[in-house]
Design an enzyme around this catalytic site. Structure first.
Site, PDB file in Angstrom:
ATOM      1  N   TYR A   4       3.461  10.023  -0.515  1.00 51.87           N
ATOM      2  CA  TYR A   4       4.536   9.483   0.299  1.00 51.87           C
ATOM      3  C   TYR A   4       5.885   9.730  -0.372  1.00 51.87           C
ATOM      4  O   TYR A   4       6.251   9.058  -1.331  1.00 51.87           O
ATOM      5  CB  TYR A   4       4.347   7.979   0.526  1.00 51.87           C
ATOM      6  CG  TYR A   4       3.045   7.595   1.209  1.00 51.87           C
ATOM      7  CD1 TYR A   4       2.293   8.526   1.916  1.00 51.87           C
ATOM      8  CD2 TYR A   4       2.561   6.293   1.132  1.00 51.87           C
ATOM      9  CE1 TYR A   4       1.102   8.174   2.522  1.00 51.87           C
ATOM     10  CE2 TYR A   4       1.374   5.935   1.745  1.00 51.87           C
ATOM     11  CZ  TYR A   4       0.645   6.872   2.438  1.00 51.87           C
ATOM     12  OH  TYR A   4      -0.537   6.506   3.040  1.00 51.87           O
ATOM     13  N   ARG A  41       2.456   4.697  14.497  1.00 47.51           N
ATOM     14  CA  ARG A  41       3.672   5.250  13.895  1.00 47.51           C
ATOM     15  C   ARG A  41       4.923   4.947  14.727  1.00 47.51           C
ATOM     16  O   ARG A  41       5.832   5.762  14.837  1.00 47.51           O
ATOM     17  CB  ARG A  41       3.493   6.749  13.641  1.00 47.51           C
ATOM     18  CG  ARG A  41       2.147   6.997  12.974  1.00 47.51           C
ATOM     19  CD  ARG A  41       1.976   8.285  12.261  1.00 47.51           C
ATOM     20  NE  ARG A  41       0.596   8.334  11.745  1.00 47.51           N
ATOM     21  CZ  ARG A  41       0.119   9.271  10.971  1.00 47.51           C
ATOM     22  NH1 ARG A  41       0.894  10.258  10.592  1.00 47.51           N
ATOM     23  NH2 ARG A  41      -1.126   9.229  10.550  1.00 47.51           N
ATOM     24  N   GLY A  63       4.398  -0.841   8.424  1.00 43.53           N
ATOM     25  CA  GLY A  63       5.522  -0.215   7.751  1.00 43.53           C
ATOM     26  C   GLY A  63       6.836  -0.889   8.114  1.00 43.53           C
ATOM     27  O   GLY A  63       6.967  -1.508   9.167  1.00 43.53           O
ATOM     28  N   ALA A  64       7.805  -0.762   7.218  1.00 45.81           N
ATOM     29  CA  ALA A  64       9.136  -1.325   7.458  1.00 45.81           C
ATOM     30  C   ALA A  64      10.152  -0.478   6.716  1.00 45.81           C
ATOM     31  O   ALA A  64       9.956  -0.171   5.529  1.00 45.81           O
ATOM     32  CB  ALA A  64       9.209  -2.769   6.985  1.00 45.81           C
ATOM     33  N   ARG A  65      11.236  -0.116   7.392  1.00 45.88           N
ATOM     34  CA  ARG A  65      12.246   0.723   6.768  1.00 45.88           C
ATOM     35  C   ARG A  65      13.515  -0.053   6.429  1.00 45.88           C
ATOM     36  O   ARG A  65      14.469   0.487   5.909  1.00 45.88           O
ATOM     37  CB  ARG A  65      12.559   1.912   7.669  1.00 45.88           C
ATOM     38  CG  ARG A  65      11.322   2.734   7.951  1.00 45.88           C
ATOM     39  CD  ARG A  65      11.597   3.973   8.746  1.00 45.88           C
ATOM     40  NE  ARG A  65      12.263   4.991   7.945  1.00 45.88           N
ATOM     41  CZ  ARG A  65      12.374   6.266   8.310  1.00 45.88           C
ATOM     42  NH1 ARG A  65      11.874   6.662   9.456  1.00 45.88           N
ATOM     43  NH2 ARG A  65      12.997   7.130   7.541  1.00 45.88           N
ATOM     44  N   GLN A 115     -10.023   2.661   4.057  1.00 46.65           N
ATOM     45  CA  GLN A 115      -8.768   2.628   4.820  1.00 46.65           C
ATOM     46  C   GLN A 115      -8.827   3.713   5.889  1.00 46.65           C
ATOM     47  O   GLN A 115      -8.963   4.895   5.575  1.00 46.65           O
ATOM     48  CB  GLN A 115      -7.564   2.845   3.894  1.00 46.65           C
ATOM     49  CG  GLN A 115      -6.252   2.737   4.640  1.00 46.65           C
ATOM     50  CD  GLN A 115      -5.019   2.829   3.767  1.00 46.65           C
ATOM     51  OE1 GLN A 115      -3.978   3.357   4.181  1.00 46.65           O
ATOM     52  NE2 GLN A 115      -5.112   2.303   2.540  1.00 46.65           N
ATOM     53  N   LYS A 162      10.055   1.554  21.465  1.00 44.33           N
ATOM     54  CA  LYS A 162      11.386   2.129  21.227  1.00 44.33           C
ATOM     55  C   LYS A 162      11.463   3.585  21.661  1.00 44.33           C
ATOM     56  O   LYS A 162      12.504   4.057  22.129  1.00 44.33           O
ATOM     57  CB  LYS A 162      11.753   2.004  19.753  1.00 44.33           C
ATOM     58  CG  LYS A 162      11.919   0.575  19.266  1.00 44.33           C
ATOM     59  CD  LYS A 162      12.195   0.533  17.771  1.00 44.33           C
ATOM     60  CE  LYS A 162      12.284  -0.895  17.258  1.00 44.33           C
ATOM     61  NZ  LYS A 162      12.481  -0.941  15.776  1.00 44.33           N
ATOM     62  N   ASP A 215       0.849  -1.198   0.000  1.00 42.44           N
ATOM     63  CA  ASP A 215       0.000   0.000   0.000  1.00 42.44           C
ATOM     64  C   ASP A 215       0.880   1.242   0.000  1.00 42.44           C
ATOM     65  O   ASP A 215       1.765   1.398   0.843  1.00 42.44           O
ATOM     66  CB  ASP A 215      -0.901   0.018   1.238  1.00 42.44           C
ATOM     67  CG  ASP A 215      -1.757   1.269   1.303  1.00 42.44           C
ATOM     68  OD1 ASP A 215      -2.846   1.274   0.701  1.00 42.44           O
ATOM     69  OD2 ASP A 215      -1.327   2.257   1.943  1.00 42.44           O
TER      70      ASP A 215
END
Length: 328
Positions: free
Chosen positions: A57, A225, A294-296, A192, A231, A52
């Site tokens: 973005y 987020r 999400g993944a970075r 969404q 963390k 997605d």
């Protein structure tokens, strides 16, 4: 991985879907291109078939990187979800609803919600080019635009469906009346919306409505987020241009910290991460079709994909819900 049908559509999507907001970089303190592309590869290699994204973005960067990454994968086995309706390049000529000033490397960029028929057609052509594909599996309007009649926007969508450029259509951040108005022109497959342990507003009205109408719910920001990873409570330093500096201020952070600590105890006994625990809980909530994660980098992507490798018992769900109830 588990795959679920999206509403009344024919789409079968991975329950954990790759959310590509953060890899765009803007509002997230930048990005590392190689890490971002590696995270897409890792997701697909671990059976996440759905991605997605949105033009906004990274001002097109997220879509471009996805297009680059998919060159080495079978397009027919990946479902691409993108959006339209947030304009940042001045092409709306001041039309539409002013949304906010986004940050682009220290420069303020005005963003408008704008979904005129002409703009919808323009945006999709640009997205197809960036994604290096000739069709979108699920196109979504990003945010409602009060200056354009919903019927006009949906007429553009219907044209794109007839042209074969999109397989099906969904909305995002739409209210029940807005969905009902859109349904007069186009069949709506999904909505969404934001949903998390800290934000369960849609459970009262929206989910009962979408369930009755066979409209899927795509949950975004299930980890708030990154706040629910815990963390932030270990190292609360965020880059100056990271939007989360302001975003996290809406929460009672001490209560969230307590929740994270309680959930961590369960996660540790199951030998999973708290992120996986939070995501799995989200996938099991009534009315939720798929969950964006999400993944970075590749490590985060693999962790997200493995969320579906375990289950939560009735007693474990009760423990989690009891911990969440203390937020009130």
């Amino acid at each position: 991985m588990e795959y679920r049908k999206l509403g009344i559509s024919e789409l079968e999507l991975s329950t954990i879907t790759y959310g590509a907001f953060a890899i765009g970089g803007n509002m997230w303190g930048g990005n590392e291109k190689k890490d971002s592309i590696d995270s897409i590869h890792a997701s697909i290699d671990h059976c996440v078939t759905t991605i997605d994204t949105a033009p906004f973005y990274g001002f097109g960067l997220s879509e471009e990187m996805i297009g680059e990454a998919l060159k080495s994968h079978d397009r027919s086995k990946v479902q691409l979800l993108t959006k339209f309706g947030l304009v940042w390049d001045g092409s709306s000529n001041g039309k539409g609803d002013f949304f906010f000033d986004a940050d682009d490397n220290g420069k303020k960029v005005p963003v408008y919600k704008y979904s005129s028929k002409e703009n919808v057609i323009k945006e999709i052509e640009e997205s197809l080019k960036r994604l290096k594909t000739d069709y979108i599996d699920l196109l979504q309007i990003h945010w409602p635009d009060s200056t354009t009649p919903i019927s006009e926007t949906m007429e553009a969508v219907d044209t794109l469906i007839q042209q074969g450029k999109i397989r099906t259509f969904g909305v995002s951040n739409y209210s029940i009346p807005q969905i009902q108005e859109a349904q007069k022109t186009v069949q709506i497959a999904s909505n969404q919306v934001a949903y998390s342990m800290l934000n369960r507003k849609i459970e009262t009205d929206l989910i009962p409505f979408t369930a009755a109408e066979n409209i899927g719910i795509i949950a975004y920001s299930p980890m708030e987020r990154g706040l629910l990873t815990g963390k932030y409570f270990i190292d609360s330093k965020l880059k100056e241009n990271d939007h989360r500096n302001g975003y996290f201020g809406q929460f009672d952070l001490q209560k969230v910290k307590t929740l994270v600590e309680e959930l961590s105890s369960l996660a540790n006994t199951k030998h999973i991460s708290i992120s996986q625990l939070v995501l799995r809980w989200t996938t099991l909530q009534k009315g939720i079709s798929i969950v964006l994660a999400g993944a970075r980098n590749a490590e985060q992507a693999i962790s997200n994909a493995k969320t579906m490798d375990f289950d939560l018992s009735v007693s474990e769900l009760e423990f989690i819900n009891q911990a969440i109830s203390k937020l009130k």
